[in-house]
Design an enzyme around this catalytic site. Structure first.
Site, PDB file in Angstrom:
ATOM      1  CB  SER A  64      -1.351  -0.139   1.126  1.00 30.53           C
ATOM      2  OG  SER A  64      -0.490   0.185   2.668  1.00 30.53           O
ATOM      3  CE  LYS A 101      -3.030   2.208   4.330  1.00 33.18           C
ATOM      4  NZ  LYS A 101      -1.943   1.428   5.150  1.00 33.18           N
TER       5      LYS A 101
END
Length: 144
Positions: A64, A101
């Site tokens: 990701s 993230k």
């Protein structure tokens, strides 16, 4: 992308943290004539870690964050003493799940942004159990 493993960065003796260094530049384009290189040493702890007590290494799992240069199997050096700001790559815990993230803080709230269009961003709900565990300062990306 999830965290596969967490390793505490214990104080390292200078004998194990110092490596030989060729302090020159190497061309990534056309080859250049050989340069004079120093045979000095580099202390990797001094170069990569600002606060040994607050620093951990985590291994990432997943893709990701690939567009941020963070790949599956890479290790991140994470400093818990760094104050997280908008745009930092962070290790966050949301509802008991740890993830890496990019932190986005805006008028609509906190969003943990993926750096791969195939993965959704995580919008942090107001009642979520959410905390920033640390800020990633360096990615150790393996070439093979």
């Amino acid at each position: 992308m999830t965290i596969d493993r967490i390793l505490q960065c214990a104080p390292i003796t200078s004998a194990t943290a110092v490596v030989s260094a060729a302090l020159g530049r190497v061309s990534a384009g056309y080859p250049s004539p050989a340069q004079d290189y120093s045979d000095s040493k580099i202390d990797l702890s001094e170069m990569l870690i600002r606060d040994q007590v607050s620093t951990f290494i985590v291994r990432v799992s997943g893709e990701s964050m690939c567009n941020a240069g963070i790949s599956d199997g890479d290790e991140l050096i994470v400093d818990r003493s760094v104050e997280p700001h908008d745009g930092h790559v962070v290790i966050a815990v949301i509802d008991g799940e740890m993830t890496v993230k990019r932190l986005s803080i805006g008028s609509t709230g906190v969003v943990l942004k993926a750096e791969n269009p195939d993965y959704p961003d995580l919008h942090v709900a107001e009642l979520s159990d959410f905390r920033i565990w640390g800020v990633a300062t360096t990615c150790l990306h393996h070439l093979f």
